[in-house]
Design an enzyme around this catalytic site. Structure first.
Site, PDB file in Angstrom:
ATOM      1  N   GLY A 246       0.818  -1.210   0.000  1.00  0.00           N
ATOM      2  CA  GLY A 246       0.000   0.000   0.000  1.00  0.00           C
ATOM      3  C   GLY A 246       0.851   1.259   0.000  1.00  0.00           C
ATOM      4  N   GLY A 262     -10.532   2.554   4.407  1.00  0.00           N
ATOM      5  CA  GLY A 262      -9.938   2.026   5.632  1.00  0.00           C
ATOM      6  C   GLY A 262     -10.087   2.998   6.778  1.00  0.00           C
ATOM      7  CD  GLU A 284     -16.032   6.774   0.422  1.00  0.00           C
ATOM      8  OE1 GLU A 284     -16.476   6.926   1.586  1.00  0.00           O
ATOM      9  OE2 GLU A 284     -16.530   7.320  -0.569  1.00  0.00           O
ATOM     10  CG  LEU A 285     -10.681   7.956   5.361  1.00  0.00           C
ATOM     11  CD1 LEU A 285      -9.826   9.123   5.839  1.00  0.00           C
ATOM     12  CD2 LEU A 285      -9.816   6.795   4.919  1.00  0.00           C
TER      13      LEU A 285
END
Length: 532
Positions: A246, A262, A284-285
């Site tokens: 990542g 995450g 998108e957390l």
């Protein structure tokens, strides 16, 4: 730089057989490991990976499902180069043709929907209907994107200069990396791939290291369709691995955009790394979602919806209901009904259709749940239901906990502001809607919110400028279970990203403003005169 220590291959013996439940699911998708290891790297020209080995473990039984190979540093760079190469030809394919290929991917996924859904349940832990529903989300976004392939329009804008036309033109972006989370090991990739694909990009998937089998199964299906259509499989490449992979994707100048799903903590790092090199990022957390129940609410609708929002996926959705604000008038009735529902939750094997509460994904999640439950006791919260680690009969090695309802003593406690991936629902009582909206907006996250009311004035306030500050603002609908037609995402520390429907596709293209002069003059805008 991508730094991966060389590691020994797993010496784990696979002489012991998998359970029948696991074997049936894996064999249905051709995921039986050969020699104990499955290749977890797909370049478009075949499968491989000679780097570290990651393990897939069943959260329900604790059994070891398979080992999967990751990429070495050299293989990582090879995958990047292959995906970029594939992009250069793929971007020239007309968008409607890309849509037709995506339609075939949709059909291939639909043919194996139930088998893929069972794999999601086996490897992630969510119940079977949710696992199948997750694959259906991928199918649905493919339907959406097929139509979009003929509607990805720019704009024609009037010019102030005679004989001039201004166009806003979308073109393919480049290489899009998708870093997905364990809790939706299929759908999140589907949201991104479908839009990125029809936009003409190459997409490189880095799944959660604990759900590699879902990513391998999906990539095989997609790759087969691409091969039949003569499309370079590098436009839908896969690279499994841990945080090193990542980090490398975020740092790579060759990755035009990174879509990350995450935690807030890791998302902040991703944002800094990608934006630090002026790459594009979609985040998108965390979600710390609240439902507000007014005195005029229809409790026959509100109670089941809150029940699903808090208990579904064992509280491991980003849209799970974690906070419940009840008007004082209806609080006793609502809580009585909710406690009755909690007392009847069928807990156990998520592959059994009657189960509603499966396991948490791993032991770290169980420890986090236990720590949170102990903290509720320490601060003097009233525990109405649950609060303990659970061991259903036959699943002693599973990651099971009790769904919990608690009433903390104060809104000033930090526990209200933290997202916990577990089925713990914290409740507070309010007297005025303004107070409930203030509580709703008082947390750092801003994903999903919900109000239950029949009063149009309450609705107007909640969805208006002084209402909920979340990206999802529902009325008489729960926090969880968004459809693909609207853009999905949240505000504040949730990351401001938008995926799936609406105008989300516009993030997957590069935009150009093009002024075209078809006249015999070349005037300047704003009446500027620069003549000799």
């Amino acid at each position: 730089m991508y730094r991966l220590a060389r590691s020994l291959r797993s010496s784990r013996s696979f002489s012991r057989a998998l359970s029948t439940r696991a074997s049936n699911v894996l064999s249905a998708l051709g995921l039986e490991s050969q020699g104990g290891v499955l290749p977890g790297v797909y370049t478009g020209r075949g499968w491989g990976g000679t780097g570290n080995v990651v393990a897939s473990k069943c959260p329900t039984t604790g059994e070891h499902l398979a080992d999967v190979t990751t990429a070495t540093p050299a293989e990582f760079h090879s995958v990047i180069e292959r995906s970029r190469e594939a992009f250069h030809s793929f971007r020239m394919l007309p968008a409607p043709r890309r849509g037709e290929i995506l339609r075939q991917i949709r059909e291939a996924l639909a043919a194996k929907r139930d088998s893929l859904g069972a794999l999601v349940s086996l490897e992630m832990g969510k119940i079977l209907s949710e696992g199948i529903g997750e694959v259906q989300e991928f199918i649905d976004i493919c339907d959406y994107a097929v139509g979009l392939s003929r509607m990805m329009n720019g704009q024609v804008i009037a010019s102030e200069r005679p004989g001039h036309t201004i166009l806003e033109v979308p073109n393919p972006l480049g290489l899009v990396a998708v870093i997905s989370a364990f809790n939706f090991p299929v759908a999140v990739y589907g949201w991104n791939l479908a839009l990125s694909f029809v936009a003409g990009n190459a997409t490189l998937w880095k799944p959660a290291p604990s759900t590699p089998l879902c990513s391998i199964a999906v990539t095989r299906i997609v790759a087969e369709v691409l091969e039949k259509n003569g499309v370079d499989g590098g436009v839908a490449a896969l690279i499994t691995g841990g945080h090193e992979v990542g980090e490398a994707l975020c740092e790579s100048e060759h990755v035009t955009m990174v879509s990350f799903t995450g935690s807030e903590h890791i998302g902040a790092k991703v944002g800094r790394k990608v934006q630090g090199r002026f790459g594009k990022v979609l985040l998108e957390l965390g979600g710390n979602n609240a439902s507000i129940v007014m005195p005029d609410a229809d409790l026959s609708l509100a109670v089941p919806s809150v029940f699903f929002g808090a208990v579904g996926t064992a509280g491991q959705r980003c849209t799970s209901t974690r906070r419940l604000y009840l008007h004082r008038e209806i609080a006793p009735r609502f809580l009585d009904a909710l406690k009755k529902a909690y007392a009847q939750i069928p807990t156990g094997d998520p592959l059994v259709s009657s189960t509603l509460l499966g396991p948490l994904h791993n032991q770290n999640a169980v420890k986090a749940y236990h720590k949170a439950a102990m903290h509720l006791h320490e601060v003097g919260a009233e525990i109405l239901v649950g609060g303990k680690v659970k061991h259903p009969s036959g699943f002693d090695q599973g990651n099971f906990v009790e769904a919990t309802i608690a009433i903390p003593p104060s809104q000033d406690l930090d526990l209200w502001k933290r997202e916990l991936f577990a089925p713990i629902l914290n409740v507070a009582i309010f007297d005025e809607l303004d107070q409930a909206i203030e509580w709703n907006n008082s947390v750092p996250q801003g994903l999903s919110s919900s109000i239950w009311t029949k009063d149009i004035r309450n609705i107007g306030k909640f969805i208006g400028p002084s209402g909920s500050d979340c990206g999802i603002v529902n009325v008489n609908v729960g926090n969880s279970g968004a459809e693909i037609g609207a853009a999905f995402g949240g505000n504040k520390r949730t990351g401001w990203g938008r995926e799936s429907g609406g105008d989300s596709w516009k993030q997957y293209v590069r935009w150009s403003a093009c002024t075209i002069n078809s006249s015999n003059e070349a005037p300047l805008a704003q009446g500027v005169n620069f003549s000799l």
